[in-house]
Design an enzyme around this catalytic site. Structure first.
Site, PDB file in Angstrom:
ATOM      1  N   HIS A 315       0.817  -1.121   0.037  1.00 35.15           N
ATOM      2  CA  HIS A 315      -0.039  -0.160  -0.043  1.00 35.15           C
ATOM      3  C   HIS A 315       1.008   1.166  -0.011  1.00 35.15           C
ATOM      4  O   HIS A 315       1.735   1.285   0.990  1.00 35.15           O
ATOM      5  CB  HIS A 315      -0.817  -0.138   1.301  1.00 35.15           C
ATOM      6  CG  HIS A 315      -1.941   1.054   1.337  1.00 35.15           C
ATOM      7  ND1 HIS A 315      -1.694   2.370   1.332  1.00 35.15           N
ATOM      8  CD2 HIS A 315      -3.419   0.830   0.866  1.00 35.15           C
ATOM      9  CE1 HIS A 315      -3.040   2.918   1.365  1.00 35.15           C
ATOM     10  NE2 HIS A 315      -3.932   2.195   1.003  1.00 35.15           N
ATOM     11  N   ARG A 335      -6.584  10.373  -0.575  1.00 32.70           N
ATOM     12  CA  ARG A 335      -5.991  10.909  -1.694  1.00 32.70           C
ATOM     13  C   ARG A 335      -6.824  11.226  -2.726  1.00 32.70           C
ATOM     14  O   ARG A 335      -7.023  11.906  -3.386  1.00 32.70           O
ATOM     15  CB  ARG A 335      -4.815   9.916  -2.247  1.00 32.70           C
ATOM     16  CG  ARG A 335      -3.374  10.026  -1.821  1.00 32.70           C
ATOM     17  CD  ARG A 335      -2.372   9.044  -2.208  1.00 32.70           C
ATOM     18  NE  ARG A 335      -2.763   7.742  -1.624  1.00 32.70           N
ATOM     19  CZ  ARG A 335      -2.683   6.419  -2.415  1.00 32.70           C
ATOM     20  NH1 ARG A 335      -2.668   6.457  -3.709  1.00 32.70           N
ATOM     21  NH2 ARG A 335      -2.968   5.393  -1.687  1.00 32.70           N
TER      22      ARG A 335
END
Ligand SMILES: Cc1cc2nc3c(=O)[nH]c(=O)nc-3n(C[C@H](O)[C@H](O)[C@H](O)COP(=O)(O)OP(=O)(O)OC[C@H]3O[C@@H](n4cnc5c(N)ncnc54)[C@H](O)[C@@H]3O)c2cc1C
Ligand code: SF4
Ligand code: SF4
Ligand code: FES
Lengths: 528, 221
Positions: A315, A335
């Site tokens: 990740h 994000r």
């Protein structure tokens, strides 16, 4: 001021000027090149060849090779193979996939026993934050979801598994709502949807940043309401097989008493989850304490075949500072609502919404080429600038949508609404796993595998939010199929013949195991 | 690396600054099994009670989320012993106070606030119990969003109330009955059932996808 603080100031200075920048989208060729140069899956020295079993001759990381070739914990003990309990369906693992399978098997009329290493719900599932992908908006479609996942998976996905996932997703979400899962909603009652990395449409459903907690809490409640018997602190050490090589039960170990417990089952479902705690290639991890990949050696020794066992998801955004938080996930959803990634100079270097393999590779590149920031304990990372989220979406957005994240960092006096944090890729997900058919059955008769322990569906890179959907859809399918099989067959003999065969193969290949597997827990205890 | 001193079960240990209490346990050589689960602040297995010399406050935290501090005395808390009632959801929208059928003791709250004081994730638990008594489902549901089901609130409640179970049940009721219909979801389910995507699937799955790689990849961007 040290380098870290100077760099942090730069991030603050460039914040407003970065607002309208959009980094160019990578072409497929650029993405391939980036990933092949920097992604840990492409580090040749980290890989070795499997010498025994169904995947003989294929590659995976050294740690997994040694687990697969490992010695059974029973090799040095003599066990009386006398069933203490008989059951139609034995479920191994008390996370999301296991719980869903247990409920489905019970609802299909089978007797069910669940056994798990820690407590019911202590799992990767309970920690999921970002959400679950499901194509429900009118602009979206299951076909689009399919294509996005295929692109994300580098076209290596099993297409039938994937089609079934995207088509059954909406019904399974309906089932969850009917069972009281509180997904975030719009004013008009529709599910609130967020965009996810690598997805062309907004299709993440969620419960604030507690999606996994909410799902697990409800599933656990359902399992207890159904009075399904659950054995806790009872990991499986070895499967049992019948004369014909099918799976017929398992040997459990009671961690409190060290006693063995033999279960004879008509069908067995492995739902033991991922591998993060193996710390492949030295990476920190986001995974729970029991994520040691136990399902892989268990099913492998019983004769199952693995698929895509060489690919793992790192990740992009695991915390690296403070040290106490190393490996802890900063959800990708942050994000998707506008947080930027920045190197030591405060410059953006990748589109934040590229797929995980590309974003992780770009971060590793920045650090490898000297544009990373070093933490006091010597880790490297880049900045994730979150205050922008409030600038873009209105003050209070972080606090409102990511309360857990705000709280986690505030314990270390970091206010993510005001300052950036340092992150680096963290070992997050096992992309591959045991090869299964669309009912979750492995190559071994009567042995089903569901959830993160299985492989194929996600190809070489799972899209964000597809795993929660996976465990729901395939937990259910495996539970139903296993129950159906069980209610139409008899109990078979319980033997360890597969172990004898495996030992034979080891000898032939000259393999001397260097590990006992499954390992159950990582070894963190200071012995000195 | 600076060190801090912490006390566990009567013995004092020096451990590095900046690590969590769970990491400190490994550092001092303890095997951890019953007291850890997720290591991510979500499962509630690692609740601890913490005190400091010369201070009267007694706080509970999650050990996997809590940095060690000089002088802290730590006790790991036992697991949840409160009984969960077999409390299935009703089939149709329930009368207001169905909760009390399963958790009748909830009404006995004396307002001592012990539950709120002990909650390691900072929930105003008593407020939740009060809201439940008043039948304010949505309010109860919101308050218990981040409950990790550690059970400490139930363990300290002198009135025998099980606030987390009240919270969990009310959340399920809310999710199942008190939200408006998610119409888009229902429409999509119907579309799929009626075979609306069949043609698209047929074209997609019949072509050899690996040959059409670029095409597929471009189509979805
Ligand atoms: C921090 C974090 C955030 C995530 N966020 C998301 C997200 O937003 N969206 C998304 O789709 N996915 C997300 N994921 C991935 C997803 O949560 C997991 O892949 C998924 O929940 C796995 O479910 P599972 O049931 O297969 O395994 P788990 O939930 O891990 O359950 C496995 C269970 O098996 C038990 N077990 C293990 N070994 C044995 C044994 N030998 N014997 C008996 N029992 C055993 C374990 O103790 C555990 O209870 C996230 C993962 C993590 C770690
Ligand atoms: S409400 Fe109760 S069970 Fe939930 S986290 Fe707080 S103390 Fe634990
Ligand atoms: S501890 Fe019990 S009696 Fe006291 S406030 Fe909480 S619920 Fe009420
Ligand atoms: S170990 Fe799960 S909350 Fe701490």
């Amino acid at each position: 001021m040290n380098v870290l603080e100077i760099s942090k100031l730069k991030v603050g200075e460039t914040r407003s000027s970065r607002l309208d920048e959009t980094p160019p989208k990578l072409s497929q060729a650029e993405k391939d090149a980036l990933v092949q140069q920097y992604h840990p899956d492409y580090i040749k020295e980290a890989y070795g060849t499997i010498r025994v079993g169904m995947n003989k001759g294929e590659q995976t990381v050294h740690r997994v090779v040694s687990l697969l070739e490992g010695e059974s914990p029973l090799a040095s003990e003599s066990i009386r193979l006398e069933a203490k309990q008989q059951v139609d369906v034995l479920i191994i693992g008390g996370g999301g996939a296991g719980s869903m399978a247990a409920l489905a098997a019970k609802a299909s009329g089978a007797s069910v026993l669940m056994t798990t290493k820690l407590r019911l719900g202590d799992s990767n599932t309970v920690m999921a934050e970002g959400g679950m992908q499901v194509a429900v908006s009118p602009e979206d479609s299951p076909v689009r979801h399919f294509l996005d996942s295929l692109r994300g998976g580098q076209m290596a996905n099993d297409k039938i598994l994937l089609k079934t996932l995207v088509e059954e997703g909406p019904s399974v979400v309906k089932w969850l709502i009917d069972n009281g899962v509180m997904f975030d909603r719009e004013e008009d009652g529709n599910l609130s949807l967020r965009p996810g990395g690598g997805s062309s449409k907004a299709r993440l459903v969620r419960c604030k940043d507690y999606t996994g907690l909410e799902l697990m809490r409800v599933l656990k409640d359902c399992v207890l309401n159904e009075q399904i018997e659950v054995l806790e602190y009872m990991p499986v050490l070895e499967l049992l097989t019948d004369e014909a090589g099918g799976c017929s039960g398992a040997i459990l170990k009671n961690l409190d008493t060290n006693q063995h417990f033999v279960v004879q089952a008509k069908t067995v479902i492995i739902a033991t989850g991922g591998i993060g705690r193996l710390h492949i290639q030295g990476f920190p991890t986001s995974n729970h304490y029991g994520a040691t990949g136990d399902g892989l050696p268990l099913s492998y020794r019983a004769g199952a075949k693995l698929t895509l066992q060489d690919t793992f998801q790192y990740h992009p955004t695991g915390a690296v500072f403070p040290e106490a938080m190393a490996g802890i996930l900063v959800t990708e959803a942050i994000r998707s609502v506008g947080a930027h990634l920045l190197n030591v100079n405060g410059d953006r270097f990748i589109g934040e919404m590229e797929t995980r393999d590309a974003v992780a590779s770009a971060i590793i590149r920045e650090c490898a080429e000297g544009r990373g920031v070093e933490t006091p304990s010597g880790r490297k990372g880049v900045w994730l600038d979150m205050p922008l989220v409030d600038t873009l979406n209105g003050a209070g957005t972080l606090e409102d949508r990511f309360p857990n994240m705000v709280k986690q960092f505030s314990r270390y006096e970091i206010d993510i609404t005001k300052e950036p944090v340092l992150i680096y890729p963290t070992l997050h997900y096992q992309n591959g796993g045991v090869e299964v058919d669309v009912d979750g059955e492995s190559g071994v008769n009567n042995l089903f595998v569901a959830g993160e322990a299985s492989g194929g569906l996600h190809g070489r890179n799972r899209l964000m939010g597809n795993s929660l959907l996976d465990i729901m859809v395939y937990g259910k399918r495996a539970g139903e199929a296993a129950a159906k099989r069980a209610t139409s067959t008899e109990y078979k003999s319980i033997t360890l013949q597969h172990l004898d065969r495996f030992h034979e193969a080891q000898k032939e290949a000259g393999v001397i195991p260097d590990t006992v597997s499954p390992i159950l827990f990582p070894d963190y205890v200071n012995k000195s | 690396m600076n060190e801090v001193k912490i006390t566990v079960d009567g013995a004092t240990h020096a451990v590095p600054e900046g690590i969590t209490v769970v990491q400190a346990m490994w550092h001092i050589g303890r095997e951890m099994m019953h007291d850890v689960g997720c290591l991510g602040g979500a499962c509630g297995a690692c609740a601890i009670s913490v005190r400091f010399p010369g201070r009267f406050d007694n706080q509970c935290y999650l050990a996997c989320q809590t940095p060690v501090e000089h002088g802290m005395t730590i006790a790991f808390m036992p697991s949840d012993a409160s009984k969960k009632e077999i409390a299935p959801l009703p089939r149709t929208e329930p009368a207001e106070q169905v909760l009390f059928q399963y958790y009748p003791e909830t009404r006995r709250c004396v307002g001592c606030r012990s539950c709120s004081m002990v909650c390691p994730v900072g929930i105003d638990v008593m407020g939740g119990v009060r809201a439940a008594i008043a039948g304010l489902h949505q309010d109860v549901a919101d308050r218990f969003t981040n409950c990790v089901m550690c059970g400490l609130c139930a363990a300290v409640c002198g009135a025998g109330i099980r606030p987390h179970r009240v919270g969990a049940y009310t959340r399920r009721l809310t999710g199942a009955f008190y939200e408006k219909e998610a119409t888009q979801l229902l429409e999509r389910i119907n579309e799929i059932a009626s075979g609306e995507y069949q043609d698209e699937w047929n074209t997609l799955l019949s072509s050899e996808l690996s040959d059409a790689r670029e095409e597929v990849l471009n189509e979805c961007t």
